[in-house]
Design an enzyme around this catalytic site. Structure first.
Site, PDB file in Angstrom:
ATOM      1  CG  ASP A  36     -31.068  14.454 -30.283  1.00 25.95           C
ATOM      2  OD1 ASP A  36     -31.047  15.306 -29.216  1.00 25.95           O
ATOM      3  OD2 ASP A  36     -30.327  14.062 -30.680  1.00 25.95           O
TER       4      ASP A  36
ATOM      5  CG  ASP B 104     -31.237  16.199 -25.328  1.00 25.58           C
ATOM      6  OD1 ASP B 104     -30.347  16.513 -24.175  1.00 25.58           O
ATOM      7  OD2 ASP B 104     -30.796  15.994 -26.435  1.00 25.58           O
TER       8      ASP B 104
ATOM      9  CB  ILE C  37     -28.390  20.405 -21.797  1.00 25.44           C
ATOM     10  CG1 ILE C  37     -28.637  20.994 -20.434  1.00 25.44           C
ATOM     11  CG2 ILE C  37     -27.682  21.628 -22.824  1.00 25.44           C
ATOM     12  CD1 ILE C  37     -27.242  21.919 -19.750  1.00 25.44           C
ATOM     13  CG  ASP C  38     -31.753  19.157 -28.261  1.00 23.99           C
ATOM     14  OD1 ASP C  38     -30.867  18.076 -28.794  1.00 23.99           O
ATOM     15  OD2 ASP C  38     -32.568  19.517 -28.848  1.00 23.99           O
TER      16      ASP C  38
ATOM     17  CD  GLU D  36     -27.786  13.291 -24.786  1.00 25.57           C
ATOM     18  OE1 GLU D  36     -28.878  14.354 -24.807  1.00 25.57           O
ATOM     19  OE2 GLU D  36     -26.928  13.034 -25.492  1.00 25.57           O
TER      20      GLU D  36
ATOM     21  CG  ASP E 225     -25.547  18.538 -20.565  1.00 23.74           C
ATOM     22  OD1 ASP E 225     -24.735  19.238 -20.206  1.00 23.74           O
ATOM     23  OD2 ASP E 225     -26.098  18.029 -21.766  1.00 23.74           O
TER      24      ASP E 225
ATOM     25  CB  THR F 129     -24.236  19.706 -24.777  1.00 19.95           C
ATOM     26  OG1 THR F 129     -25.333  19.102 -24.357  1.00 19.95           O
ATOM     27  CG2 THR F 129     -23.344  20.069 -23.765  1.00 19.95           C
TER      28      THR F 129
HETATM   29  P1  AMP Z   1     -28.491  20.207 -33.145  1.00 18.99           P
HETATM   30  O1  AMP Z   1     -28.304  21.321 -31.986  1.00 18.99           O
HETATM   31  O2  AMP Z   1     -29.675  20.440 -33.749  1.00 18.99           O
HETATM   32  O3  AMP Z   1     -27.263  20.223 -34.014  1.00 18.99           O
HETATM   33  O4  AMP Z   1     -28.544  18.807 -32.617  1.00 18.99           O
HETATM   34  C1  AMP Z   1     -27.805  18.523 -31.427  1.00 18.99           C
HETATM   35  C2  AMP Z   1     -28.127  16.935 -31.389  1.00 18.99           C
HETATM   36  O5  AMP Z   1     -27.442  16.509 -32.510  1.00 18.99           O
HETATM   37  C3  AMP Z   1     -27.667  16.232 -30.143  1.00 18.99           C
HETATM   38  O6  AMP Z   1     -28.167  16.256 -29.145  1.00 18.99           O
HETATM   39  C4  AMP Z   1     -26.904  15.058 -30.766  1.00 18.99           C
HETATM   40  O7  AMP Z   1     -27.665  13.874 -30.432  1.00 18.99           O
HETATM   41  C5  AMP Z   1     -27.094  14.905 -32.412  1.00 18.99           C
HETATM   42  N1  AMP Z   1     -26.080  14.508 -33.105  1.00 18.99           N
HETATM   43  C6  AMP Z   1     -25.005  13.925 -32.795  1.00 18.99           C
HETATM   44  N2  AMP Z   1     -24.226  13.782 -33.986  1.00 18.99           N
HETATM   45  C7  AMP Z   1     -25.240  13.623 -34.934  1.00 18.99           C
HETATM   46  C8  AMP Z   1     -25.133  13.494 -36.363  1.00 18.99           C
HETATM   47  N3  AMP Z   1     -23.962  12.872 -36.892  1.00 18.99           N
HETATM   48  N4  AMP Z   1     -26.170  13.691 -37.252  1.00 18.99           N
HETATM   49  C9  AMP Z   1     -27.500  14.105 -36.509  1.00 18.99           C
HETATM   50  N5  AMP Z   1     -27.461  14.407 -35.331  1.00 18.99           N
HETATM   51  C10 AMP Z   1     -26.476  14.152 -34.632  1.00 18.99           C
HETATM   52 MG    MG Z   2     -29.703  16.433 -27.952  1.00 19.73          MG
END
Ligand code: AMP
Ligand code: MG
Length: 327
Positions: free
Chosen positions: A270, A128, A130-131, A73, A50, A133
């Site tokens: 994100d 981001d 690494i979105d 990030e 990251d 992670t």
């Molecule tokens: P995903 O891969 O779509 O599940 O999303 C990953 C992203 O979810 C991460 O980069 C975090 O910033 C974000 N994230 C962390 N906690 C939460 C939450 N409670 N609700 C929504 N997004 C979140």
């Molecule tokens: Mg992310």
């Protein structure tokens, strides 16, 4: 909105940066060692990859474009403490492997610190590195997401999806969007191909995508929404902004991100790149109430709750069902 022609230098730099970060992270995935991962204060994981990806993107953007405001990030302070030696050395090694053995530690930390803008200026980038992670650590999907925002509006988005299956046996794609144009870049070919959302014949034939992580999106409510819309296909669960890519090129026609906590506010990095790729591919992106995503509140989408992205044709019906189930 700034026209695509005016943003050609920014697009070229962003594509090169995301390409380099995609190569770096893909090489690192599955080869992380003990000590390469840290749990941040918000309990989310971060890896050497990251930080290294943020350094590489910052380096390429600033070398091509000069000084920029970047909301990244990752925070270089997480690498500066006395307990961070292993992590910091791992990051520097990764950056060197991509750029040159000559790169020194201070330069790497400086590049990461470029990403410390707060999103309150008229024009800024958000990254981001690494979105997803958690997906990256599972050996699954993740994305490198980079966007340019002017006066609260996204004007350019680049999404790297290094592990995304393309349906023809190949893996990995990059998506770019500027006003009126969304392109998919596959393999090492030099040309991008126009991409477009796809609508099923009827809403009940739609496929929807959502997070793998149940803590990031309420999967119980999405199942109820699907049922209300007559959708019978299983949810397409995939990490990261690869969900936006899936909608933008027609692998799915709905992306539901439903709040799991009343106090959670979505982070701009994100969503900025992904939402713009979907819109320029013909789709619609709003929050769960049908309001446009508002990037004029700094690092978070303070005025929004959750996200709904669709092919556009069925957006109103999906928002209505989301409203009925969340009520
Ligand atoms: P995903 O891969 O779509 O599940 O999303 C990953 C992203 O979810 C991460 O980069 C975090 O910033 C974000 N994230 C962390 N906690 C939460 C939450 N409670 N609700 C929504 N997004 C979140
Ligand atoms: Mg992310």
């Amino acid at each position: 909105m700034t026209s695509s022609a005016d943003l050609q230098p920014e697009l070229d730099a962003a594509l090169a940066a995301v390409r380099a970060a995609s190569t770096l992270t893909r090489g690192a995935q599955g080869r992380l060692l003990a000590g390469d991962t840290l749990t941040k204060s918000d309990d989310s994981p971060v890896t050497v990859a990251d930080f290294a990806a943020q350094a590489i993107v910052s380096a390429i953007l600033t070398e091509s474009l000069g000084a920029i405001d970047l909301v990244g990030e990752e925070d270089s302070d997480d690498l500066r403490g006395p307990d961070s030696d292993t992590l910091r050395l791992g990051v520097v090694d990764l950056v060197r492997s991509q750029r040159s053995e000559e790169v020194d530690e201070a330069a790497v930390l400086d590049w990461i610190s470029v990403g410390s803008a707060d999103g309150t200026t008229e024009r800024y980038w958000t990254l981001d590195p690494i979105d997803g992670t958690k997906g990256f650590l599972r050996g699954e999907q993740y994305a490198i997401a980079l966007a340019l925002i002017e006066r609260g509006e996204v004007v350019l988005g680049v999404l790297g999806c290094p592990n995304l299956p393309n349906g023809d046996g190949t893996t990995g794609a990059i998506f770019t969007a500027t006003a009126g144009t969304a392109l998919g870049w596959y393999g090492t070919t030099s040309a991008g191909h126009p991409i477009q959302v796809a609508s099923p014949a009827s809403l009940s034939d739609a496929r929807f995508c959502e997070s793998v992580e149940s803590g990031h999106s309420d999967q119980g409510q999405s199942a109820k929404i699907a049922e209300q819309l007559g959708i019978t296909a299983d949810a397409y669960r995939i990490d990261s902004q690869c969900k936006y890519a899936a909608v933008a090129r027609g692998d799915a026609s709905i992306y539901l991100r439903l709040p799991t906590r009343a106090d959670y506010r979505e982070k701009i990095w994100d969503h900025a790149a992904g939402k713009f790729v979907v819109e320029q591919a013909g789709g619609i992106v709003t929050d769960v109430h049908g309001a446009p995503l508002d990037f004029s509140h700094g690092t978070k989408l303070h005025a929004n709750r959750g996200v709904v992205a669709t092919d556009g044709r069925f957006h109103d019906e999906v928002i209505e069902a989301v409203g009925a189930v969340l009520a």
